[in-house]
Design an enzyme around this catalytic site. Sequence first.
Site, PDB file in Angstrom:
ATOM      1  N   SER A  55     -21.653 -33.477  -9.134  1.00  0.00           N
ATOM      2  CA  SER A  55     -23.059 -33.179  -9.416  1.00  0.00           C
ATOM      3  C   SER A  55     -23.775 -34.258 -10.199  1.00  0.00           C
ATOM      4  CB  SER A  55     -23.186 -31.832 -10.139  1.00  0.00           C
ATOM      5  OG  SER A  55     -22.995 -30.769  -9.222  1.00  0.00           O
ATOM      6  N   GLY A  88     -27.591 -36.667 -19.963  1.00  0.00           N
ATOM      7  CA  GLY A  88     -26.410 -36.887 -19.134  1.00  0.00           C
ATOM      8  C   GLY A  88     -26.255 -35.833 -18.061  1.00  0.00           C
ATOM      9  N   HIS A  89     -25.069 -35.798 -17.501  1.00  0.00           N
ATOM     10  CA  HIS A  89     -24.762 -34.820 -16.454  1.00  0.00           C
ATOM     11  C   HIS A  89     -23.251 -34.730 -16.330  1.00  0.00           C
ATOM     12  CE1 HIS A  89     -25.565 -32.268 -13.033  1.00  0.00           C
ATOM     13  NE2 HIS A  89     -26.846 -32.602 -13.018  1.00  0.00           N
ATOM     14  N   GLY A 122     -20.068 -32.737 -13.579  1.00  0.00           N
ATOM     15  CA  GLY A 122     -19.932 -32.116 -12.278  1.00  0.00           C
ATOM     16  C   GLY A 122     -18.494 -32.006 -11.838  1.00  0.00           C
ATOM     17  N   GLY A 128     -11.889 -30.836  -6.255  1.00  0.00           N
ATOM     18  CA  GLY A 128     -10.777 -31.232  -7.097  1.00  0.00           C
ATOM     19  C   GLY A 128     -10.997 -32.495  -7.904  1.00  0.00           C
TER      20      GLY A 128
END
Length: 444
Positions: free
Chosen positions: A66, A299-300, A302, A306
Site C-alpha cells: 500500500s 509516511g505509509h 502496507g 506475504g
Amino acid sequence: MNAEHWGRRLAELADKYGVPGAAFGVLRLTDSASPQDDERIEVAHGVLSTATGVRATPDSLFQIASLTKSWTATAAAWLADSGALDLDRPIADLLPGLPLGDLTPRQLLSHTSGLEGDVYFDTGPGDDCLARYAARLGEIPRLHRPGELWSYSNAGYVLAGRVIEAVTGLVWEEAMRELLFRPLGLTRTVVSAAEAVLHRVAVGHRPGPDGLVAPVAAWRPGRFCGPGGGIACSVGDLLSFARLHLTGGLIGNGRRILGEASVEDMRTRRADLPGGRLNTAGWGTGLMVDEWEGHPVAGHNGEIAGQSALFWLCPEQGLAVALLCNAASLGAEVLADRMMREAFETFAGIAMPAAPAPPARPWRGNGAPTGLYERYGSRLEVVSGAQGPALRREGEDWELVPVDDGLFLTRPAAGSGWLPVTFLNLGGTRFLHLGGRAHRAVAT
C-alpha cells in the site's frame, strides 16, 4: 552514517524475529542540492525466498504494497499542478455515466469517499481492467456518505487510478512510468510480475500451521490492485521517491516536477482517524500524517501477498527511513517497529510514540455497544460475557479493554500488538472502527 552497524542490526533483528529477508534504507539531505551529496544507507539481509536461498541484496526488489498509494496520490498531485485535474471537483466530469460520479479525487485519495475498503473484483489482465472495475463499484452499497468518516479504502484507490487514466489517456502503469519513474531515474521499480522477474526479486512469506514462515503461491490478487498496491522496487528507489517529497518536488538535476505547495498539500491533514491518540493522528492526501515529539512526520505502510513495507519522512530534518520485508507476520511487525524507532532516535533524536497498551487503571465509563457490525467481506459481533465485553470474529473472541468512552483496545492473539476499537454514532447510525475500516451496525 554507519552502514555496517545498520546492516548488522538488521541481521540481528531479522534472525531473531524470523523474517527471511529484508532491506533497510536511510536518506538524509545535506545542504547540497545534488543527490550525489545525500547521506544514504542501503543494506539488506537474509534470503529472497526460503525455497531458493537466493540472497537479499540492497538492489533486490520487494513489493511495497500500500505504499503504492502514496505514489498514485503523487501522480494525481502532478496532474493537479499541471491543471489537468481538479482534486476537489466531482469525477463525473471525467468519468461520465459512472454511478459514483459525485465523489472527488481528494475524497478517494484521503479515504473519505464512503466506498467499501476491500472489494476484490478481479477484472482480468487487460488494459481495461480499471474501467471494468470502476463500472462494477456501483453494485456495492456505500458504507457512509462522502466526507462523513475516514475508512481505509483500496477500492477508492483503484477508482483514483482510473481517474488518472482518464486524464492522461494512458493505462495506470504507463502513467506512473511517464509521470514518476522516468523523471526520477528509477531503474529498479516495476508494476508487474512480468517486469519483476527481470530483477533480483523477493517472494512473499506467511506463517504456516507450524508457525514458521513459508513462501506464498501468488504475486498479488490481480492487475486491478495496481493503483493501491501494485509497485515493487528496491529500497534505494523507494528512498529516491521519498527524496522528491523531502525536497518539495525537486528531482536529481534540480528540476521541479511537483510544486512545493502540492507536496505540502499532500501532508496537510484531511481527516482524523477514529481513536487518534492510539493510532496515527490523521490522513493527508496519500500519506499518513502525525507529530512525534512536536516534529511533523508523514509516511505509509502496507502488506500484500506475504510482503510488508513502510516508510516515514521527517521533512524538517530532511530525513527518510524505509524498510521492506518479504514476510507478513508478527515478527515482521516487531522488526519494523524496532528498526524505525532506533533509526529516528539515532538520526533525528525523535522518540516514536509508544505502541498502544491498556491503561494502568481500568476505565469505568460506558461499556461497548453490543450487536452485529458489517462491512463488505467482514462481520463482527460485540458480545458481553462473564469476563467483560469481547469482539467476536470468525468464531474467536477478542478481549475488549476499555480506554475511554467509545474507545477500546483489542488484540487477535497473546503477544500480538493492541489495536484500537472505536465506536461512533453518525446521524443515528452506529459504526465500529477496527483496523482502519468502519463497520456499520446491522443489529443490536
